[in-house]
Design a protein around this motif. Structure first.
Motif, PDB file in Angstrom:
ATOM      1  N   VAL A  24       0.827  -1.212   0.000  1.00  0.00           N
ATOM      2  CA  VAL A  24       0.000   0.000   0.000  1.00  0.00           C
ATOM      3  C   VAL A  24       0.860   1.261   0.000  1.00  0.00           C
ATOM      4  N   PHE A  25       1.897   1.319   0.853  1.00  0.00           N
ATOM      5  CA  PHE A  25       2.728   2.519   0.933  1.00  0.00           C
ATOM      6  C   PHE A  25       3.479   2.776  -0.374  1.00  0.00           C
ATOM      7  N   SER A  26       4.019   1.699  -0.971  1.00  0.00           N
ATOM      8  CA  SER A  26       4.741   1.889  -2.241  1.00  0.00           C
ATOM      9  C   SER A  26       3.771   2.293  -3.346  1.00  0.00           C
ATOM     10  N   PHE A  27       2.545   1.760  -3.296  1.00  0.00           N
ATOM     11  CA  PHE A  27       1.525   2.145  -4.294  1.00  0.00           C
ATOM     12  C   PHE A  27       1.168   3.629  -4.148  1.00  0.00           C
ATOM     13  N   ILE A  28       0.915   4.073  -2.924  1.00  0.00           N
ATOM     14  CA  ILE A  28       0.553   5.480  -2.698  1.00  0.00           C
ATOM     15  C   ILE A  28       1.685   6.403  -3.134  1.00  0.00           C
ATOM     16  N   THR A  29       2.924   6.029  -2.793  1.00  0.00           N
ATOM     17  CA  THR A  29       4.069   6.854  -3.171  1.00  0.00           C
ATOM     18  C   THR A  29       4.224   6.932  -4.679  1.00  0.00           C
ATOM     19  N   ALA A  30       4.112   5.784  -5.350  1.00  0.00           N
ATOM     20  CA  ALA A  30       4.286   5.746  -6.804  1.00  0.00           C
ATOM     21  C   ALA A  30       3.193   6.532  -7.524  1.00  0.00           C
ATOM     22  N   VAL A  31       1.952   6.415  -7.049  1.00  0.00           N
ATOM     23  CA  VAL A  31       0.840   7.146  -7.680  1.00  0.00           C
ATOM     24  C   VAL A  31       0.975   8.643  -7.425  1.00  0.00           C
ATOM     25  N   THR A  32       1.349   9.018  -6.203  1.00  0.00           N
ATOM     26  CA  THR A  32       1.501  10.433  -5.864  1.00  0.00           C
ATOM     27  C   THR A  32       2.572  11.106  -6.721  1.00  0.00           C
ATOM     28  N   LEU A  33       3.649  10.384  -7.001  1.00  0.00           N
ATOM     29  CA  LEU A  33       4.745  10.925  -7.816  1.00  0.00           C
ATOM     30  C   LEU A  33       4.536  10.682  -9.315  1.00  0.00           C
ATOM     31  N   HIS A  34       3.363  10.127  -9.672  1.00  0.00           N
ATOM     32  CA  HIS A  34       2.987   9.866 -11.077  1.00  0.00           C
ATOM     33  C   HIS A  34       3.953   8.897 -11.771  1.00  0.00           C
ATOM     34  N   HIS A  35       4.487   7.964 -11.002  1.00  0.00           N
ATOM     35  CA  HIS A  35       5.357   6.948 -11.591  1.00  0.00           C
ATOM     36  C   HIS A  35       4.560   5.790 -12.184  1.00  0.00           C
ATOM     37  N   VAL A  36       3.353   5.578 -11.688  1.00  0.00           N
ATOM     38  CA  VAL A  36       2.468   4.543 -12.225  1.00  0.00           C
ATOM     39  C   VAL A  36       1.053   5.106 -12.316  1.00  0.00           C
ATOM     40  N   ASP A  37       0.198   4.408 -13.052  1.00  0.00           N
ATOM     41  CA  ASP A  37      -1.208   4.803 -13.139  1.00  0.00           C
ATOM     42  C   ASP A  37      -1.937   4.386 -11.867  1.00  0.00           C
ATOM     43  N   PRO A  38      -2.907   5.190 -11.430  1.00  0.00           N
ATOM     44  CA  PRO A  38      -3.631   4.835 -10.204  1.00  0.00           C
ATOM     45  C   PRO A  38      -4.566   3.644 -10.363  1.00  0.00           C
ATOM     46  N   LEU A  39      -4.904   3.293 -11.610  1.00  0.00           N
ATOM     47  CA  LEU A  39      -5.863   2.212 -11.842  1.00  0.00           C
ATOM     48  C   LEU A  39      -5.142   0.871 -11.936  1.00  0.00           C
ATOM     49  N   VAL A  40      -4.961   0.222 -10.821  1.00  0.00           N
ATOM     50  CA  VAL A  40      -4.456  -1.142 -10.665  1.00  0.00           C
ATOM     51  C   VAL A  40      -3.193  -1.419 -11.479  1.00  0.00           C
ATOM     52  N   PRO A  41      -2.042  -0.885 -11.067  1.00  0.00           N
ATOM     53  CA  PRO A  41      -0.779  -1.286 -11.705  1.00  0.00           C
ATOM     54  C   PRO A  41      -0.315  -2.630 -11.140  1.00  0.00           C
ATOM     55  N   TYR A  42       0.696  -3.213 -11.758  1.00  0.00           N
ATOM     56  CA  TYR A  42       1.329  -4.385 -11.158  1.00  0.00           C
ATOM     57  C   TYR A  42       1.948  -3.984  -9.817  1.00  0.00           C
ATOM     58  N   ILE A  43       1.926  -4.908  -8.876  1.00  0.00           N
ATOM     59  CA  ILE A  43       2.515  -4.619  -7.567  1.00  0.00           C
ATOM     60  C   ILE A  43       3.994  -4.272  -7.721  1.00  0.00           C
ATOM     61  N   SER A  44       4.698  -5.009  -8.568  1.00  0.00           N
ATOM     62  CA  SER A  44       6.133  -4.766  -8.746  1.00  0.00           C
ATOM     63  C   SER A  44       6.393  -3.415  -9.412  1.00  0.00           C
ATOM     64  N   ASP A  45       5.437  -2.911 -10.225  1.00  0.00           N
ATOM     65  CA  ASP A  45       5.616  -1.606 -10.858  1.00  0.00           C
ATOM     66  C   ASP A  45       5.638  -0.485  -9.826  1.00  0.00           C
ATOM     67  N   THR A  46       4.949  -0.687  -8.686  1.00  0.00           N
ATOM     68  CA  THR A  46       4.923   0.347  -7.655  1.00  0.00           C
ATOM     69  C   THR A  46       6.237   0.413  -6.888  1.00  0.00           C
ATOM     70  N   GLY A  47       7.130  -0.545  -7.124  1.00  0.00           N
ATOM     71  CA  GLY A  47       8.436  -0.536  -6.472  1.00  0.00           C
ATOM     72  C   GLY A  47       9.567  -0.492  -7.473  1.00  0.00           C
ATOM     73  N   THR A  48       9.325   0.116  -8.627  1.00  0.00           N
ATOM     74  CA  THR A  48      10.321   0.128  -9.696  1.00  0.00           C
ATOM     75  C   THR A  48      11.181   1.384  -9.696  1.00  0.00           C
ATOM     76  N   THR A  49      10.580   2.519  -9.398  1.00  0.00           N
ATOM     77  CA  THR A  49      11.261   3.806  -9.506  1.00  0.00           C
ATOM     78  C   THR A  49      11.581   4.369  -8.120  1.00  0.00           C
ATOM     79  N   PRO A  50      12.801   4.932  -7.927  1.00  0.00           N
ATOM     80  CA  PRO A  50      13.081   5.587  -6.645  1.00  0.00           C
ATOM     81  C   PRO A  50      12.119   6.769  -6.443  1.00  0.00           C
ATOM     82  N   PRO A  51      11.736   7.100  -5.197  1.00  0.00           N
ATOM     83  CA  PRO A  51      12.215   6.536  -3.932  1.00  0.00           C
ATOM     84  C   PRO A  51      11.445   5.308  -3.448  1.00  0.00           C
ATOM     85  N   GLU A  52      10.292   5.012  -4.100  1.00  0.00           N
ATOM     86  CA  GLU A  52       9.482   3.895  -3.604  1.00  0.00           C
ATOM     87  C   GLU A  52      10.178   2.550  -3.777  1.00  0.00           C
TER      88      GLU A  52
END
Length: 268
Positions: A24-52
Motif C-alpha cells: 500500500v505505501f509503495s503504491f501510494i508513493t508511486a501514484v503520488t509521484l505519477h510513476h504509475v497509473d492509479p488504476l491497478v498497476p502491477y505490484i512490482s511496478d509500484t516498487g520500480t522507480t526511486p524513492p518507492e
C-alpha cells in the motif's frame, strides 16, 4: 491482555500487516509521484522507480524474515501436537517448511530485483514466492483437515480451504492472462511499460493480470491470519545454564566438586 499479547499471535499478525503496508505505501508513493497509473498497476511496478523502490525492497525483505519466523513456529507447533505418533502429518509438515522457506527466498529476490533491471530474476522470484507458497498453503490445509476435530474445529479447515481456492483461482487467472499478454507484447517492452491507456494493445489483458496479482497477494496473506488463534496457545522459553562463575578456564570457581552450577535460569 490484548489479543496480540497472547502467545506468539503477534508474529502472523505482523507478517500480514507489514506486507500489506509494503504494497500500500509503495503504491501510494508511486501514484503520488505519477510513476504509475492509479488504476491497478502491477505490484512490482509500484516498487520500480526511486524513492518507492527503496521502500518496497526494504519492507518486503523484512516481510520475508517475518515469513520465515511464522512458518517455523507453525512447523514446531504441528510437530509438537503430533509428536506421539509417526504420521503423514509430520511428513507434510516437514515438506511444507522446506517449501515455505523457498517461498520466502523468492520474496527476497522479488524485493531486490525489479522488472526493469533484471526481469529474469524478478520472474524467478515471483514463481518461487507464489508457486511454492500455494503448495505450502495446500499442505497446511490438508494438515488442518487431518488435525480436526481432535485439535481444532472443522470451521478453521473450511476457512483455510476457501482462502486456498481463492488463491489458486487468482494465480490461474494471472498466469493465463499474463501468458496471453506476453504473447501479445514483447517481454522487455512489457517490463519497461509503466503507463497504460485504454487504447493500448493488450490493455484488457493487462487489467485482468494486475487485478489477479493483487487478489493473489492479499488472498495469500489472508491465509496467515488464520494462524493468529493457533499462535495464541504458543510461548517460547529459553533456559540458560552457566557451567562456571567465570568466562575463562583454569580460574578459581570454575567447578566445585565436579558439579555444574546453574547460575542463571529464565524464560523469554
Amino acid at each position: 491482555m490484548w489479543w496480540f499479547q497472547q502467545g506468539m499471535s503477534f508474529l502472523p499478525a505482523a507478517l500480514v500487516i507489514w506486507s500489506g503496508a509494503a504494497f500500500v505505501f509503495s503504491f501510494i508513493t508511486a501514484v503520488t509521484l505519477h510513476h504509475v497509473d492509479p488504476l491497478v498497476p502491477y505490484i512490482s511496478d509500484t516498487g520500480t522507480t526511486p524513492p518507492e523502490r527503496c521502500l518496497f525492497g526494504i519492507m518486503l525483505t523484512i516481510s520475508a524474515f517475518l515469513g520465515v519466523g511464522t512458518m517455523y513456529v507453525r512447523y514446531k507447533q504441528v510437530e509438537a501436537l503430533n509428536r506421539e505418533e509417526v504420521s503423514i502429518i509430520l511428513k507434510l509438515n516437514q515438506i511444507g517448511l522446506g517449501l515455505g522457506l523457498i517461498s520466502c527466498l523468492g520474496l527476497c529476490i522479488v524485493a531486490n530485483f525489479q522488472k526493469t533491471t533484471l526481469i529474469q530474476a524478478h520472474i524467478t522470484g515471483a514463481v518461487l514466492t507464489f508457486g511454492m507458497g500455494i503448495i505450502y498453503l495446500l499442505l497446511h490445509t490438508i494438515i488442518s483437515y487431518k488435525m480436526q476435530p481432535a485439535i481444532h474445529g472443522i470451521g478453521i479447515f473450511w476457512i483455510r480451504c476457501t482462502l486456498l481456492i481463492w488463491c489458486a483461482g487468482s494465480i490461474l487467472s494471472m498466469f493465463v492472462s499474463s501468458l496471453a499478454l506476453y504473447n501479445t507484447i514483447p517481454t522487455i517492452e512489457m517490463a519497461m511499460k509503466l503507463h497504460w491507456n485504454p487504447s493500448d494493445k493488450g490493455y484488457k489483458l493487462h487489467m485482468v493480470s494486475t487485478i489477479s496479482e493483487w487478489s493473489l497477494a492479499f488472498s495469500f496473506l489472508s491465509y496467515f491470519l488464520t494462524y493468529i488463534r493457533d499462535f495464541q496457545k504458543i510461548s517460547l522459553h529459553a533456559e540458560v545454564d552457566l557451567c562456571s562463575e567465570t568466562l575463562y578456564d583454569g580460574l578459581p570457581g570454575l567447578e566445585r566438586n565436579g558439579e555444574r552450577r546453574a547460575l542463571l535460569a529464565g524464560s523469554l
